[in-house]
Scaffold this motif. Structure first.
Motif, PDB file in Angstrom:
ATOM      1  N   MET A 249     -28.739  16.547-124.790  1.00 31.06           N
ATOM      2  CA  MET A 249     -29.378  17.114-123.598  1.00 31.06           C
ATOM      3  C   MET A 249     -29.690  16.025-122.585  1.00 31.06           C
ATOM      4  N   GLN A 250     -29.654  16.412-121.319  1.00 34.84           N
ATOM      5  CA  GLN A 250     -29.976  15.479-120.249  1.00 34.84           C
ATOM      6  C   GLN A 250     -31.479  15.245-120.199  1.00 34.84           C
ATOM      7  N   ILE A 251     -31.875  13.998-120.059  1.00 39.09           N
ATOM      8  CA  ILE A 251     -33.294  13.640-119.975  1.00 39.09           C
ATOM      9  C   ILE A 251     -33.667  13.622-118.496  1.00 39.09           C
ATOM     10  N   SER A 252     -34.167  14.755-118.011  1.00 44.89           N
ATOM     11  CA  SER A 252     -34.326  14.918-116.566  1.00 44.89           C
ATOM     12  C   SER A 252     -35.757  15.172-116.112  1.00 44.89           C
ATOM     13  N   ASN A 253     -36.710  15.303-117.038  1.00 40.31           N
ATOM     14  CA  ASN A 253     -38.104  15.470-116.631  1.00 40.31           C
ATOM     15  C   ASN A 253     -39.014  15.019-117.767  1.00 40.31           C
ATOM     16  N   ASP A 254     -40.325  15.047-117.532  1.00 41.82           N
ATOM     17  CA  ASP A 254     -41.275  14.547-118.521  1.00 41.82           C
ATOM     18  C   ASP A 254     -41.228  15.347-119.817  1.00 41.82           C
ATOM     19  N   LYS A 255     -41.094  16.663-119.716  1.00 41.06           N
ATOM     20  CA  LYS A 255     -41.049  17.491-120.918  1.00 41.06           C
ATOM     21  C   LYS A 255     -39.862  17.119-121.794  1.00 41.06           C
ATOM     22  N   LEU A 256     -38.687  16.969-121.176  1.00 38.33           N
ATOM     23  CA  LEU A 256     -37.489  16.652-121.938  1.00 38.33           C
ATOM     24  C   LEU A 256     -37.523  15.210-122.445  1.00 38.33           C
ATOM     25  N   THR A 257     -38.167  14.333-121.688  1.00 38.29           N
ATOM     26  CA  THR A 257     -38.321  12.953-122.165  1.00 38.29           C
ATOM     27  C   THR A 257     -39.154  12.930-123.436  1.00 38.29           C
ATOM     28  N   ASP A 258     -40.247  13.682-123.440  1.00 39.30           N
ATOM     29  CA  ASP A 258     -41.090  13.736-124.636  1.00 39.30           C
ATOM     30  C   ASP A 258     -40.341  14.387-125.804  1.00 39.30           C
ATOM     31  N   ARG A 259     -39.647  15.490-125.515  1.00 33.90           N
ATOM     32  CA  ARG A 259     -38.892  16.157-126.587  1.00 33.90           C
ATOM     33  C   ARG A 259     -37.836  15.220-127.165  1.00 33.90           C
ATOM     34  N   GLY A 260     -37.129  14.526-126.268  1.00 37.30           N
ATOM     35  CA  GLY A 260     -36.098  13.608-126.732  1.00 37.30           C
ATOM     36  C   GLY A 260     -36.656  12.441-127.513  1.00 37.30           C
ATOM     37  N   THR A 261     -37.806  11.940-127.071  1.00 36.50           N
ATOM     38  CA  THR A 261     -38.440  10.826-127.787  1.00 36.50           C
ATOM     39  C   THR A 261     -38.838  11.248-129.194  1.00 36.50           C
ATOM     40  N   GLN A 262     -39.459  12.407-129.318  1.00 35.79           N
ATOM     41  CA  GLN A 262     -39.840  12.906-130.638  1.00 35.79           C
ATOM     42  C   GLN A 262     -38.611  13.116-131.520  1.00 35.79           C
ATOM     43  N   MET A 263     -37.549  13.630-130.910  1.00 36.37           N
ATOM     44  CA  MET A 263     -36.313  13.870-131.643  1.00 36.37           C
ATOM     45  C   MET A 263     -35.712  12.549-132.126  1.00 36.37           C
ATOM     46  N   LEU A 264     -35.697  11.571-131.241  1.00 37.64           N
ATOM     47  CA  LEU A 264     -35.149  10.264-131.602  1.00 37.64           C
ATOM     48  C   LEU A 264     -35.949   9.617-132.728  1.00 37.64           C
ATOM     49  N   MET A 265     -37.262   9.715-132.672  1.00 33.12           N
ATOM     50  CA  MET A 265     -38.100   9.158-133.739  1.00 33.12           C
ATOM     51  C   MET A 265     -37.806   9.854-135.067  1.00 33.12           C
ATOM     52  N   GLN A 266     -37.663  11.149-135.024  1.00 33.10           N
ATOM     53  CA  GLN A 266     -37.381  11.909-136.237  1.00 33.10           C
ATOM     54  C   GLN A 266     -36.032  11.525-136.842  1.00 33.10           C
ATOM     55  N   ARG A 267     -35.036  11.363-135.998  1.00 35.40           N
ATOM     56  CA  ARG A 267     -33.674  11.134-136.487  1.00 35.40           C
ATOM     57  C   ARG A 267     -33.386   9.663-136.804  1.00 35.40           C
ATOM     58  N   SER A 268     -34.137   8.748-136.181  1.00 34.15           N
ATOM     59  CA  SER A 268     -33.832   7.327-136.353  1.00 34.15           C
ATOM     60  C   SER A 268     -34.779   6.598-137.288  1.00 34.15           C
ATOM     61  N   GLY A 269     -35.957   7.178-137.490  1.00 33.07           N
ATOM     62  CA  GLY A 269     -36.954   6.488-138.293  1.00 33.07           C
ATOM     63  C   GLY A 269     -37.851   5.580-137.478  1.00 33.07           C
ATOM     64  N   LEU A 270     -37.648   5.491-136.170  1.00 29.49           N
ATOM     65  CA  LEU A 270     -38.541   4.708-135.325  1.00 29.49           C
ATOM     66  C   LEU A 270     -39.935   5.309-135.371  1.00 29.49           C
ATOM     67  N   THR A 271     -40.948   4.456-135.375  1.00 29.57           N
ATOM     68  CA  THR A 271     -42.324   4.945-135.459  1.00 29.57           C
ATOM     69  C   THR A 271     -43.133   4.659-134.203  1.00 29.57           C
ATOM     70  N   ASP A 272     -42.624   3.792-133.343  1.00 25.11           N
ATOM     71  CA  ASP A 272     -43.333   3.451-132.114  1.00 25.11           C
ATOM     72  C   ASP A 272     -42.835   4.361-130.993  1.00 25.11           C
ATOM     73  N   TYR A 273     -43.723   5.207-130.465  1.00 29.95           N
ATOM     74  CA  TYR A 273     -43.338   6.181-129.441  1.00 29.95           C
ATOM     75  C   TYR A 273     -42.778   5.496-128.207  1.00 29.95           C
ATOM     76  N   GLU A 274     -43.466   4.467-127.704  1.00 30.46           N
ATOM     77  CA  GLU A 274     -43.031   3.818-126.469  1.00 30.46           C
ATOM     78  C   GLU A 274     -41.693   3.113-126.656  1.00 30.46           C
ATOM     79  N   GLU A 275     -41.479   2.559-127.818  1.00 31.26           N
ATOM     80  CA  GLU A 275     -40.193   1.913-128.097  1.00 31.26           C
ATOM     81  C   GLU A 275     -39.073   2.952-128.098  1.00 31.26           C
ATOM     82  N   ALA A 276     -39.332   4.088-128.749  1.00 28.24           N
ATOM     83  CA  ALA A 276     -38.326   5.152-128.800  1.00 28.24           C
ATOM     84  C   ALA A 276     -38.065   5.715-127.403  1.00 28.24           C
ATOM     85  N   LYS A 277     -39.129   5.877-126.637  1.00 30.67           N
ATOM     86  CA  LYS A 277     -38.985   6.407-125.279  1.00 30.67           C
ATOM     87  C   LYS A 277     -38.151   5.470-124.416  1.00 30.67           C
TER      88      LYS A 277
END
Length: 295
Positions: A249-277
């Protein structure tokens, strides 16, 4: 992406006689049959919405009957897209607007390039907001509109028409078949001219509308449901979904940025939100960020 332009003078022959014959058939158009309800103006508002809801509940069952043919059409779409082709929806009125809606949502939802899924409607973009009802009466215009996109046999065209008789759609599909372009359709009447020109016809027979002939209601709901199935199934088949997530999905607003960050943390094992974002914003999608981490 190269697309060979297809021309066929014979493809522009008018097929009005076939449609006229269809219109003369007794009770041919289920969508035009009288409503099951009478004297709507005498109903209370609660009665009106209750009966509309009762009718809407029958739509999913009508769609269910067409699931095998919907699946075949979705597989055909996925095959064409996988091989570098494009999907074109073509329609008029409510049907056309629904096609444009589905097409417009594919790039942000699945990250496909603009132009991979296209929505064309009689009357052009102006008809999205204003009723230009006579625009659908030309047999040649739909095909001419497709030629403007250099339509080719690598693509697939789905005609959307509740009645199944819209000249704009019939002419386009007839010309597509003459020139080797795969075709499908979503209609709400049986045995229609549109379906006759579709390699993969879908006929969802929802019955008479609550307001006689108002096909923006049950017919439109059915078409939206089928469009959801076709585009979603095709995008899953070509790898635009992982597990149950929109990883492209395209990261085009704050809602999608947050959704994508949470998704990336879940799928990658990253634990730092700001790093994942930061990683997500750098690479533009969850999948692209994951691919970077895996390299």
């Amino acid at each position: 992406m190269e697309h060979q332009l297809l021309h066929d003078g014979a493809a522009e022959e008018k097929i009005q006689p076939a449609i006229s014959k269809y219109n003369l058939m007794s009770n041919a158009k289920v969508t035009e049959q009288p409503s099951r309800y009478r004297h709507l103006e005498q109903m209370s508002t609660e009665e009106i919405v209750q009966h509309i809801n009762e009718e809407d509940q029958t739509v999913a069952l009508a769609v269910q009957k067409e699931l095998p043919r919907i699946a075949k059409l979705a597989d055909a779409v996925a095959t064409q897209l996988h091989n570098g082709g494009r999907l074109f929806y073509i329609g008029a009125g409510t049907s056309g607007r629904l096609g444009v809606l589905d097409a417009s949502e594919c790039p942000p939802t699945y990250g496909v390039d603009a132009g991979i899924v296209n929505g064309l409607m009689a009357g052009g973009d102006a008809a999205l907001r204003f009723g230009i009802e006579d625009a659908e009466d030309s047999y040649e215009t739909g095909w001419h509109d497709l030629l403007g996109y250099a339509i080719s046999s690598r693509d697939i065209v789905i005609g959307i028409a509740a009645s199944g008789t819209t000249p704009y759609v019939v002419g386009a599909l007839e010309s597509c078949r003459r020139t080797g372009v795969p075709t499908g359709c979503i209609v709400c009447n049986p045995g229609s001219p549109v379906a006759a020109h579709a390699d993969y016809p879908v006929e969802v027979i929802v019955g008479p509308e609550f307001v006689t002939g108002s096909t923006r209601m049950k017919s439109g709901t059915a078409q939206k449901m089928v469009l959801n199935m076709i585009s979603t199934a095709a995008m899953i088949r070509i790898g635009r979904v992982r597990d149950n997530q929109m990883v492209h999905m395209q990261i085009s607003n704050d809602k999608l940025t947050d959704r994508g960050t949470q998704m990336l943390m879940q799928r990658s094992g990253l634990t730092d939100y700001e790093e994942a974002k930061a990683l997500l914003l750098k690479y533009g999608s969850v999948q692209a960020a994951i691919d970077h981490l895996n390299n």
